[in-house]
Every structure is written in C-alpha cells, then in structure tokens.
Design a protein around this motif. Structure first.
Motif, short mmCIF file in Angstrom:
data_model
loop_
_atom_site.label_atom_id
_atom_site.label_comp_id
_atom_site.label_asym_id
_atom_site.label_seq_id
_atom_site.Cartn_x
_atom_site.Cartn_y
_atom_site.Cartn_z
N PHE A 30 39.25 35.45 44.93
CA PHE A 30 37.94 35.27 44.29
C PHE A 30 38.05 35.31 42.77
CE2 PHE A 30 38.16 39.91 44.62
CZ PHE A 30 37.55 40.37 43.46
N VAL A 31 39.12 35.93 42.27
CA VAL A 31 39.31 36.03 40.82
C VAL A 31 39.81 34.70 40.25
CG1 VAL A 31 40.51 37.23 38.96
CG2 VAL A 31 39.79 38.49 41.00
N TRP A 32 40.94 34.21 40.80
CA TRP A 32 41.53 32.97 40.28
C TRP A 32 40.56 31.80 40.41
CZ3 TRP A 32 45.29 35.68 38.63
CH2 TRP A 32 46.12 36.45 39.43
N ARG A 33 39.92 31.68 41.56
CA ARG A 33 39.30 30.41 41.97
C ARG A 33 37.82 30.30 41.64
NH1 ARG A 33 43.83 29.07 44.54
NH2 ARG A 33 44.92 30.70 45.67
N CYS A 34 37.11 31.43 41.57
CA CYS A 34 35.67 31.32 41.25
C CYS A 34 35.18 32.52 40.44
CB CYS A 34 34.84 31.16 42.52
SG CYS A 34 34.88 32.57 43.65
N GLY A 35 36.11 33.19 39.74
CA GLY A 35 35.71 34.32 38.91
C GLY A 35 34.70 33.93 37.84
N GLY A 36 34.84 32.72 37.30
CA GLY A 36 33.89 32.25 36.30
C GLY A 36 32.51 32.05 36.88
N ALA A 37 32.45 31.46 38.09
CA ALA A 37 31.16 31.25 38.75
C ALA A 37 30.49 32.59 39.05
CB ALA A 37 31.36 30.46 40.04
N ILE A 38 31.28 33.56 39.47
CA ILE A 38 30.73 34.89 39.75
C ILE A 38 30.14 35.49 38.48
CG2 ILE A 38 31.32 37.26 40.38
CD1 ILE A 38 33.50 36.07 42.23
N ALA A 39 30.93 35.51 37.41
CA ALA A 39 30.48 36.13 36.16
C ALA A 39 29.27 35.41 35.57
CB ALA A 39 31.63 36.18 35.15
N TRP A 57 34.18 33.23 29.91
CA TRP A 57 35.62 33.13 30.08
C TRP A 57 36.34 34.45 29.84
CZ3 TRP A 57 39.44 31.31 32.48
CH2 TRP A 57 40.74 31.60 32.06
N GLU A 58 35.92 35.21 28.85
CA GLU A 58 36.60 36.47 28.54
C GLU A 58 36.49 37.45 29.72
OE1 GLU A 58 38.63 36.91 26.09
OE2 GLU A 58 38.19 34.89 25.38
N LYS A 59 35.38 37.38 30.44
CA LYS A 59 35.23 38.23 31.62
C LYS A 59 36.19 37.79 32.73
CE LYS A 59 30.37 39.47 30.88
NZ LYS A 59 28.99 39.43 31.45
N LYS A 60 36.32 36.48 32.91
CA LYS A 60 37.26 36.00 33.93
C LYS A 60 38.69 36.35 33.54
CE LYS A 60 38.94 32.17 36.68
NZ LYS A 60 38.70 30.82 37.26
N ARG A 61 39.05 36.16 32.29
CA ARG A 61 40.40 36.48 31.86
C ARG A 61 40.68 37.97 32.05
NH1 ARG A 61 45.58 34.28 30.61
NH2 ARG A 61 46.67 36.17 29.98
N ALA A 62 39.69 38.82 31.75
CA ALA A 62 39.86 40.26 31.96
C ALA A 62 40.09 40.57 33.43
CB ALA A 62 38.64 41.01 31.44
N ALA A 63 39.35 39.88 34.30
CA ALA A 63 39.52 40.07 35.74
C ALA A 63 40.89 39.58 36.20
CB ALA A 63 38.41 39.34 36.50
N ILE A 64 41.33 38.45 35.66
CA ILE A 64 42.65 37.92 35.98
C ILE A 64 43.72 38.96 35.66
CG2 ILE A 64 44.39 36.28 35.15
CD1 ILE A 64 42.21 34.13 35.08
N GLU A 65 43.58 39.61 34.51
CA GLU A 65 44.59 40.57 34.08
C GLU A 65 44.54 41.88 34.88
OE1 GLU A 65 44.68 41.01 29.84
OE2 GLU A 65 44.91 38.84 29.51
N CYS A 66 43.49 42.05 35.67
CA CYS A 66 43.45 43.19 36.59
C CYS A 66 44.41 43.00 37.77
CB CYS A 66 42.03 43.39 37.14
SG CYS A 66 40.82 43.99 35.93
N MET A 67 44.75 41.73 38.06
CA MET A 67 45.59 41.44 39.22
C MET A 67 47.06 41.53 38.82
SD MET A 67 42.85 41.16 40.81
CE MET A 67 43.61 41.17 42.44
N GLU A 68 47.50 42.76 38.60
CA GLU A 68 48.84 43.01 38.08
C GLU A 68 49.93 42.62 39.08
OE1 GLU A 68 49.03 47.03 36.78
OE2 GLU A 68 47.38 46.80 35.34
N GLY A 69 49.62 42.61 40.36
CA GLY A 69 50.61 42.25 41.37
C GLY A 69 50.96 40.78 41.38
N GLN A 70 50.15 39.96 40.68
CA GLN A 70 50.41 38.52 40.63
C GLN A 70 50.33 38.01 39.19
OE1 GLN A 70 47.46 37.85 43.98
NE2 GLN A 70 48.97 36.29 44.53
N GLU A 71 51.04 38.70 38.31
CA GLU A 71 51.00 38.38 36.89
C GLU A 71 51.48 36.95 36.61
OE1 GLU A 71 52.67 40.17 32.63
OE2 GLU A 71 53.01 41.26 34.52
N HIS A 72 52.32 36.42 37.50
CA HIS A 72 52.86 35.07 37.30
C HIS A 72 51.78 33.99 37.37
CE1 HIS A 72 52.67 35.65 41.64
NE2 HIS A 72 52.77 34.34 41.81
N LEU A 73 50.58 34.35 37.84
CA LEU A 73 49.51 33.37 37.97
C LEU A 73 48.52 33.42 36.81
CD1 LEU A 73 48.72 33.60 41.80
CD2 LEU A 73 50.04 31.84 40.60
#
Length: 244
Positions: free
Chosen positions: A17-26, A183-199
């Motif tokens: 939900f973070v990668w694919r629609c985090g922006g829509a959510i925020a 966007w800054e909210k989505k990017r912050a959420a992306i960086e919460c996913m530490e187990g998949q930093e490569h994405l």
C-alpha cells in the motif's frame, strides 16, 4: 467526489500500500477521507529478504518488524485504520472465514472507492490473488442475503494500482492522480519500509515518470497542468456520468 468520504485499500503485503498507492492515501486523507488499509499479510516470508539475511532471524521477529514498519508508514500517510489480518504469504491463501472477515471490513467501511493489485502478476501470485479476493468479497458485501439486516455495499470503483513489472502484467492505466502536494508524506512512508530499502528510489522514479504522463494527458505543451509526482491506476468498472 462522493459524499461518503471513505476508501479501502486491500494490500497483499505490508509494504504494497505504501509503494503503489501511498500518494492516493495521503491525498485523500488530506481531503477528509477516512482511508482504511486491510493488510492481508506482513510479507514475512517472501518480501523480507533483508531481515532474513541477519543471523538467527525467526518468523515472529520478522513479522513484528514488518508490522512496525507498516504502522509507521500508515501513520505517515494519515491512514484512518490499519487492519492487519496476518494471513501469511508465499502463498497467500484465505479460507471462507477469512473472506467473511474481509467482507465485514468492507461493509463497515462502506468505501466510496477501493484499491488493490493488478489482476495478473506471474512474478508474485499473492498480488493477483489479493485482487481476486477483493472482487469476490466486494460482490459478497453487495449481497442482501449475506448476513441479512446489515447495510449492504453499493458499487464502489475498484482501482488497480501499478504493479512492479508493469509491462508484464497486462496493466493499463486509465487514471493518473497528482500526488505532488503529499509527496513528502509518501516518501516518508517509503522510508519506513526499512526491510525493502532497495525499492525506495525505484518507486520515486515511478512517481516522477507518472507525473510526466499526468502532464501529457492534462494538456501537454498546450497548457497542461504541471505535476512533479503522480500515481497511475486502472479502473475495473464503468463509470456513470451525467456529462463528459
């Protein structure tokens, strides 16, 4: 926009939900929508390689870490309710009782729109299975004979968010959403996913690419709206309109 300001995301794994629609959510949360995310699994087996590479790792520790990541990301995006069903992954499989739990969530939320995965994904069958389940449970939630007396679901659109290997998935976007303001909210959420930093950078590039498509389809060089970050979606059902 519908007067019913609710939305529901059905996510196969903790990070989807973070990668694919985090922006829509925020974005919709900022507009007053109560967005619920139903997370079917934590992606503990198949989407946590970074954690499994650590010595002595266990399934429970991985699940706890992924839950924490998902909760932090949901908070960053403004998610109203994160529902973790913890059904396991690789493979993701739902029993009839599990599906009925999801129907209960759908009826409780009464979403004005829903989001889930592409209908085809040979790289990750959990994803397309999640959407198959989403469609089945949407149908059941509309049935007057299922738990008579409950409020039945109307006809919310189901938007399919962008898969990882886009060209291989028979996914064709027909909707682009400008997520630049959040966007800054989505990017912050992306960086919460530490187990998949490569994405992290990959999905930043996806948002930039889709922004170009947003600009082109909003008028292009003849006066199209500027956009720095966007998300693409494919709608399943016809739209009902009074004018074009």
């Amino acid at each position: 926009m519908s007067a019913k300001k609710t939305a529901l995301v059905i996510s196969a794994h903790a990070a989807d939900f973070v990668w694919r629609c985090g922006g829509a959510i925020a974005l919709h949360a900022s507009m007053g929508y109560k967005v619920t995310v139903a997370c079917l699994s934590f992606g503990e087996r198949g989407e946590s390689a970074k954690l499994w590479k650590q010595p002595g790792m266990t399934l429970d520790v991985v699940k706890k870490a992924r839950r924490t990541e998902a909760e932090k990301a949901a908070e960053a995006l403004g998610v109203h309710d994160l529902v973790c069903l913890d059904l396991g992954d690789y493979p993701l499989e739902l029993s009839r009782d599990d599906k009925n739990r999801l129907v209960d969530v759908i009826r409780k939320v009464q979403p004005s729109f829903m989001l889930s995965h592409s209908q085809y994904d040979p790289y990750n069958t959990d994803h397309m299975y999640a959407t198959q389940v989403a469609l089945e449970c949407r149908m059941i939630a509309q049935a007057w004979g299922h738990n008579p007396g409950e409020k039945v679901l109307g006809a919310p659109q189901l938007y399919l968010f962008e898969p990882h290997q886009t060209e291989q998935m028979s996914w064709k976007p027909d909707t682009f959403l400008d997520i630049t303001p959040v966007w800054e909210k989505k990017r912050a959420a992306i960086e919460c996913m530490e187990g998949q930093e490569h994405l992290w950078e990959y999905y930043t590039r996806v948002a930039i690419n889709r922004a170009n498509h947003f600009k082109r389809n909003s008028g292009g060089q003849s006066g199209g709206r500027d956009c720095k970050y966007a998300e693409g979606f494919q709608s399943i059902f016809p739209r009902t309109v009074d004018e074009l």
